[in-house]
Design a protein around this motif. Structure first.
Motif, short mmCIF file in Angstrom:
data_model
loop_
_atom_site.label_atom_id
_atom_site.label_comp_id
_atom_site.label_asym_id
_atom_site.label_seq_id
_atom_site.Cartn_x
_atom_site.Cartn_y
_atom_site.Cartn_z
N ALA A 153 3.03 9.64 -0.61
CA ALA A 153 2.45 8.33 -0.91
C ALA A 153 3.49 7.47 -1.59
CB ALA A 153 1.21 8.48 -1.80
N ALA A 154 4.16 6.64 -0.82
CA ALA A 154 5.23 5.79 -1.34
C ALA A 154 4.97 4.34 -0.95
CB ALA A 154 6.58 6.25 -0.80
N ILE A 155 5.53 3.44 -1.73
CA ILE A 155 5.49 2.02 -1.41
C ILE A 155 6.80 1.66 -0.72
CG2 ILE A 155 5.46 -0.31 -2.35
CD1 ILE A 155 3.67 0.71 -4.58
N GLU A 207 2.44 -2.79 -7.02
CA GLU A 207 1.27 -1.93 -6.99
C GLU A 207 0.49 -2.17 -5.71
OE1 GLU A 207 0.60 0.40 -9.08
OE2 GLU A 207 2.18 -0.07 -10.55
N PRO A 208 -0.24 -1.14 -5.25
CA PRO A 208 -1.07 -1.33 -4.06
C PRO A 208 -2.04 -2.50 -4.24
CG PRO A 208 -0.92 0.99 -4.60
CD PRO A 208 -0.30 0.25 -5.75
N LYS A 210 0.85 -1.20 0.00
CA LYS A 210 0.00 0.00 0.00
C LYS A 210 0.88 1.23 0.00
CE LYS A 210 -0.49 -0.39 5.01
NZ LYS A 210 -1.44 -0.53 6.14
N ARG A 211 0.26 2.31 -0.41
CA ARG A 211 0.97 3.60 -0.42
C ARG A 211 0.72 4.32 0.90
NH1 ARG A 211 3.25 4.92 -5.18
NH2 ARG A 211 2.52 3.82 -7.05
N THR A 216 12.31 2.27 -0.21
CA THR A 216 11.21 2.73 -1.05
C THR A 216 11.28 2.06 -2.41
OG1 THR A 216 11.21 4.87 0.08
CG2 THR A 216 10.12 4.76 -2.07
#
Length: 319
Positions: free
Chosen positions: A248-250, A297-298, A7-8, A291
């Motif tokens: 908003a980062a993974i 992807e989320p 998730k981000r 990161t």
């Protein structure tokens, strides 16, 4: 099986280093002249203000030189006064005095004026030299060391005191040149101080442009947001330099990555619980969490331990 759901979320990329508290200003107060110390009024721990007298060297020889120079000025003033009277008298006599005599009198006045100016300059220079026998504080601070004693004979450049400004100490840290390239003046950091549970904010005030050839590091200086009361110079503190903030980062644990140094990948678990390998891109940084910049992807799920199951195997979440 431990799975991580992608998730981000807000993420902060930091660099953890050790720093050392140091005075904002620190100098060795040296003697500009040689001689005997007649006054050395302060000891270690004393607070002094800028311009305050810190030491005095015996200036008796210089006072004698000033007296001699002043006497030479007085003698020349008398000589010049007589030359001017002579010239004025010859001017009044007019045709009764030869032209050569008048020129000689005028020349005596000119030369006497120049000589008087020279001797006055000698006096001024001697007085300026005398001021060097009184050593004053270059800034307000605290005496950290006094390696000499009153009455001691010293030479030029002898260290009299070590003076430091402890009012706004800085933190210095050595940062590897590769990571230091990402630092900028004004950048933020968090300090972990001995005996204090809460972190303290700090800002980068200097990044040394040169690389130390012996360590391959660059010096970084930071200033805390509030005074570092009760912490003396030399204390080691933990510094977390904030390199980048993302809204908003993974982010995933470094331990979830296969072959992080070449062809990095993770083990993805699909909706049916089947494991497959998936290549990713991530920002390689010395931290436990990194990161991801591509490949995930989320909503995806990955194995927390990529060695726990091989591709093609079916797994179930531990939850």
């Amino acid at each position: 099986m431990d799975l991580i759901e992608i998730k981000r979320a807000p993420a902060v990329r930091t660099l953890a280093v050790n720093g050392t508290i140091r005075p904002r200003l620190s100098v060795e107060v040296q003697a500009p002249v040689a001689g005997t110390l007649t006054a050395l009024p302060y000891d270690v721990g004393a607070q002094v203000t800028a311009g305050q007298l810190l030491a005095r060297v015996d200036d008796a020889p210089q006072r004698a030189a000033i007296s001699e120079a002043a006497a030479a000025v007085a003698a020349q003033e008398a000589t010049l006064a007589q030359a001017r009277r002579d010239f004025a008298r010859y001017e009044k006599l007019g045709q009764f005095v030869t032209r050569q005599r008048r020129e000689e009198a005028r020349l005596a006045v000119d030369q006497g004026t120049q000589e008087l100016a020279r001797r006055r300059a000698v006096v001024m220079q001697a007085r300026e030299v005398q001021q060097r026998y009184a050593i004053r504080a270059p800034f307000s601070g605290v005496i950290l060391e006094r390696p000499v004693d009153p009455g001691q004979t010293i030479g030029v450049s002898t260290v009299l005191y070590r003076l430091a400004d402890l009012s706004a100490p800085e933190i210095t840290a050595e940062v590897d040149e590769f990571y230091a390239a990402a630092l900028r003046i004004g950048g933020q950091a968090l300090l972990s101080l001995p005996g204090q549970a809460q972190s303290l904010r700090a800002a980068i005030v200097h990044v040394e442009p040169r690389v130390d050839p012996a360590t391959g590091a660059r010096e970084v200086r930071l200033r805390a947001a509030r005074p570092l009361d009760g912490l003396p110079a030399g204390v080691t503190v933990s510094v977390n330099l904030i390199i980048e903030r993302e809204k908003a980062a993974i982010s995933i644990p470094r331990g979830a990555i296969l072959r992080p140094d070449s062809n990095p990948a993770v083990h993805v678990v699909d909706g049916g619980g089947i494991v497959s390998e998936r290549g990713i891109r991530f920002v390689d940084w010395p931290a436990e969490t990194v990161t991801v910049s591509g490949g995930l992807e989320p909503g995806m799920r990955i194995l927390a331990d990529p060695q726990a199951a091989a591709p093609g195997k079916r797994v179930r979440s531990a939850r």
